[in-house]
Write an enzyme that holds these catalytic residues in place. Sequence first.
Site, short mmCIF file in Angstrom:
data_model
loop_
_atom_site.label_atom_id
_atom_site.label_comp_id
_atom_site.label_asym_id
_atom_site.label_seq_id
_atom_site.Cartn_x
_atom_site.Cartn_y
_atom_site.Cartn_z
N ASN A 101 28.16 35.09 44.98
CA ASN A 101 28.99 36.29 45.09
C ASN A 101 30.46 35.98 44.96
O ASN A 101 31.23 36.79 44.46
CB ASN A 101 28.70 37.01 46.42
CG ASN A 101 27.31 37.61 46.43
OD1 ASN A 101 26.71 37.79 45.37
ND2 ASN A 101 26.80 37.91 47.60
N THR A 161 16.87 50.30 46.64
CA THR A 161 18.10 51.07 46.85
C THR A 161 19.01 50.91 45.65
O THR A 161 19.55 51.88 45.12
CB THR A 161 18.83 50.57 48.12
OG1 THR A 161 17.91 50.55 49.20
CG2 THR A 161 19.98 51.50 48.48
N GLU A 181 40.46 52.17 28.97
CA GLU A 181 40.75 51.34 27.81
C GLU A 181 39.59 50.37 27.52
O GLU A 181 39.32 50.03 26.38
CB GLU A 181 42.01 50.53 28.08
CG GLU A 181 43.01 50.57 26.97
CD GLU A 181 44.35 50.00 27.42
OE1 GLU A 181 44.67 48.89 26.99
OE2 GLU A 181 45.06 50.66 28.20
#
Length: 450
Positions: free
Chosen positions: A228, A145, A254
């Site tokens: 994580n 996926t 930027e």
Amino acid sequence: MRECISIHVGQAGVQIGNACWELYCLEHGIQPDGQMPSDKTVGGGDDSFNTFFSETGAGKHVPRAVFVDLEPTVVDEVRTGTYRQLFHPEQLITGKEDAANNYARGHYTIGKEIVDLVLDRIRKLADQCTGLQGFLIFHSFGGGTGSGFTSLLMERLSVDYGKKSKLEFAIYPAPQVSTAVVEPYNSILTTHTTLEHSDCAFMVDNEAIYDICRRNLDIERPTYTNLNRLIGQIVSSITASLRFDGALNVDLTEFQTNLVPYPRIHFPLVTYAPVISAEKAYHEQLSVAEITNACFEPANQMVKCDPRHGKYMACCMLYRGDVVPKDVNAAIATIKTKRTIQFVDWCPTGFKVGINYQPPTVVPGGDLAKVQRAVCMLSNTTAIAEAWARLDHKFDLMYAKRAFVHWYVGEGMEEGEFSEAREDLAALEKDYEEVGMDSGDGEGEGAEEY
């Protein structure tokens, strides 16, 4: 307003999404049900955090995000987790059968059934924005996926929102450990497909983060939650300038302007400091000079490669917390005098600095210590080509024997796509090599290509 929409694809994207939104909520004082006691204005105020959250009339703050996975289990954890009330149910999109680590399933067979629904939901989010700035896309390279569906979605986003920036946070397959045998195939196919659609891609490799957790935080067996949360801190640092007011604010576009010298060379290396456990932080207060130096240690990088072998093209330092420009300038001046850090000769100054006065927030009960100041460095260096070379080598070993290729062909891909993708990455490695050459070496042969 400069709104950003976050798109979290596949298991890796969704789990990083959980960590990021948990952290954003803590940083802005938003409760798990979306209420924000400190926010007195009702409805969409002009506060900086409105770039990432939309407000309802009832004072609820809803993330501008979509979570997509081709199978339900991971997103179901969001649906039943602590932050289940934060998201609108329509923002959590799942299919019935997963991509089975197969790029072709994510991109062709299963992916195309769900992509219109996903784009429809993204359109709804985009319609709520007054000045959509771009998309942040979180995914892994190795999964079916994460690789296949992301590349399909990126192609479609380019059609629907041509000029809007698309920044990726991609989990790159680790050099030693792997979650799937076919990671090299998926990674190279997805990189080839998204190369022209992505404006800037921050790569993170799990192994590098494991090592940081083990070394700096003394976590013996890091879990995905540990990883994580660390990635969440990095994403938060990169997006802090969009969500808070600071002395030197940095916009999404930027980043690209300052980090991407040529369209294809858009893979900055991310380094974050200080990553330090509460026990250690109690005894040492890290100065601006120390955290700046730490950024140039290969051990603190999020992808395993050695910048001492490459050359820097551009460098972006994002500080947050108790930092004044004077200290930053001194720290950078010291770095520049060290000969170990080489810039390409056509880019002499190469440091861009952003400062944000909001100190880093940590998840209570997490592994990271609460510190006064932190820095996230984004650097475009030719050393990241090592990472591509490693991946290409693994691809070649498997592809020489056509191992596992039938799974892809069976889902409607052609073998030609493999060789085409591999050639594109060979060209990418060559691009990096040419950029790193001194201007005197290759007299303008590469000039026609751009």
